[in-house]
Design a protein around this motif. Structure first.
Motif, PDB file in Angstrom:
ATOM      1  N   LEU A  35     -30.554  -5.730 -20.701  1.00 15.91           N
ATOM      2  CA  LEU A  35     -29.657  -6.316 -19.751  1.00 15.91           C
ATOM      3  C   LEU A  35     -29.525  -8.276 -19.601  1.00 15.91           C
ATOM      4  O   LEU A  35     -28.850  -9.140 -20.165  1.00 15.91           O
ATOM      5  N   ASP A  36     -31.131  -8.330 -20.147  1.00 10.95           N
ATOM      6  CA  ASP A  36     -31.292  -9.796 -20.743  1.00 10.95           C
ATOM      7  C   ASP A  36     -30.578 -10.066 -21.284  1.00 10.95           C
ATOM      8  O   ASP A  36     -30.040 -11.387 -21.755  1.00 10.95           O
ATOM      9  N   VAL A  65     -25.985 -19.222 -11.755  1.00  4.58           N
ATOM     10  CA  VAL A  65     -25.682 -17.917 -12.102  1.00  4.58           C
ATOM     11  C   VAL A  65     -27.093 -17.587 -12.994  1.00  4.58           C
ATOM     12  O   VAL A  65     -27.724 -17.039 -12.711  1.00  4.58           O
ATOM     13  N   MET A  66     -27.041 -18.581 -13.734  1.00  4.48           N
ATOM     14  CA  MET A  66     -28.141 -18.129 -15.180  1.00  4.48           C
ATOM     15  C   MET A  66     -29.750 -18.891 -14.841  1.00  4.48           C
ATOM     16  O   MET A  66     -30.778 -18.065 -14.624  1.00  4.48           O
ATOM     17  N   TYR A  67     -29.559 -19.872 -13.898  1.00  2.00           N
ATOM     18  CA  TYR A  67     -30.567 -20.624 -13.224  1.00  2.00           C
ATOM     19  C   TYR A  67     -31.639 -19.301 -12.405  1.00  2.00           C
ATOM     20  O   TYR A  67     -32.526 -18.640 -11.835  1.00  2.00           O
ATOM     21  N   THR A  68     -29.998 -18.897 -11.450  1.00  3.64           N
ATOM     22  CA  THR A  68     -31.092 -17.537 -10.779  1.00  3.64           C
ATOM     23  C   THR A  68     -31.550 -16.598 -11.336  1.00  3.64           C
ATOM     24  O   THR A  68     -32.519 -15.971 -10.720  1.00  3.64           O
ATOM     25  N   TYR A  69     -30.900 -16.557 -12.312  1.00  5.98           N
ATOM     26  CA  TYR A  69     -31.124 -14.893 -13.404  1.00  5.98           C
ATOM     27  C   TYR A  69     -32.564 -14.901 -13.131  1.00  5.98           C
ATOM     28  O   TYR A  69     -33.880 -14.313 -13.398  1.00  5.98           O
ATOM     29  N   ILE A  70     -33.126 -16.591 -14.379  1.00  5.84           N
ATOM     30  CA  ILE A  70     -34.265 -16.923 -14.607  1.00  5.84           C
ATOM     31  C   ILE A  70     -34.912 -16.872 -13.711  1.00  5.84           C
ATOM     32  O   ILE A  70     -36.149 -16.259 -13.944  1.00  5.84           O
ATOM     33  N   LEU A  71     -34.972 -16.891 -12.427  1.00  4.30           N
ATOM     34  CA  LEU A  71     -35.864 -17.001 -10.952  1.00  4.30           C
ATOM     35  C   LEU A  71     -36.571 -15.853 -10.862  1.00  4.30           C
ATOM     36  O   LEU A  71     -36.751 -16.141 -10.186  1.00  4.30           O
ATOM     37  N   ILE A  95     -33.085 -10.550  -7.423  1.00  3.13           N
ATOM     38  CA  ILE A  95     -32.740 -12.272  -6.831  1.00  3.13           C
ATOM     39  C   ILE A  95     -32.294 -12.442  -5.655  1.00  3.13           C
ATOM     40  O   ILE A  95     -32.115 -13.840  -5.318  1.00  3.13           O
ATOM     41  N   LEU A  96     -33.184 -11.418  -4.709  1.00  5.32           N
ATOM     42  CA  LEU A  96     -32.630 -11.713  -3.173  1.00  5.32           C
ATOM     43  C   LEU A  96     -33.673 -13.194  -2.457  1.00  5.32           C
ATOM     44  O   LEU A  96     -33.821 -14.070  -2.486  1.00  5.32           O
ATOM     45  N   LEU A  97     -35.159 -12.563  -3.397  1.00  2.00           N
ATOM     46  CA  LEU A  97     -36.200 -12.584  -3.208  1.00  2.00           C
ATOM     47  C   LEU A  97     -36.154 -14.235  -4.276  1.00  2.00           C
ATOM     48  O   LEU A  97     -36.693 -15.166  -3.746  1.00  2.00           O
TER      49      LEU A  97
END
Length: 170
Positions: A35-36, A65-71, A95-97
């Motif tokens: 997925l990554d 979107v990428m920033y959220t995925y990284i976090l 993602i919610l956290l």
């Protein structure tokens, strides 16, 4: 898993628990790796496409979107080793956290950027060979364990609170 156990102040065997955890979570790890790769390819392709077509709002959305995925990666690995969830649920929760705990996640990200980007950059700019050598030794020796321990120590109470479960030990 080892940093998780140390973060929760529980004893563990370095080699045995390490290999047992790899065996138990290998499938999720491979799925996350694929997925990554897919997300990274999609983001790079999207950036090239949107920038070449002057679609800068889409570029900003893609960065978000990428920033959220990284976090969300701060939480993904911890949820994988502490739960028996499906990959879809793991990604959804992480993602919610990542969004719900944004200020704390920004502090963790800032700490990681300082450790892995700014310190080596400053050492390189200063040009002091001993300082660069010291930073490189720390980068490969101490900093991965320190950052992993810090992240695990912070996010275990968050996961326990928001997902409302006690961890399953492997």
């Amino acid at each position: 898993y080892i940093a998780y156990e140390y973060g929760n102040e529980r004893p563990c065997w370095l080699t045995i628990d390490f290999w047992n955890s790899i065996k138990a979570n290998f499938k999720h790890g491979i799925l996350l790796w694929m997925l990554d790769l897919l997300v990274t390819y999609g983001v790079i392709y999207g950036l090239v496409f949107y920038i070449s077509n002057n679609m800068y709002i889409c570029v900003m959305i893609l960065f978000f979107v990428m920033y959220t995925y990284i976090l969300s990666h701060i939480y993904i690995y911890q949820i994988i080793i502490t739960s028996d969830m499906r990959m879809k649920d793991i990604l959804k929760c992480s993602i919610l956290l990542a969004i719900a705990r944004l200020p704390q996640n920004l502090l963790i990200l800032l700490l990681l950027v300082v450790i892995y980007v700014i310190l080596p950059g400053l050492a390189t700019i200063c040009g002091n060979g001993r300082l660069v050598s010291l930073i490189l030794v720390l980068e490969f020796g101490l900093f991965p364990a320190l950052s992993s321990f810090t992240i695990n120590f912070y996010i275990y109470p968050v996961i326990k609170k928001y997902l409302n479960y006690e961890s399953n030990t492997n």
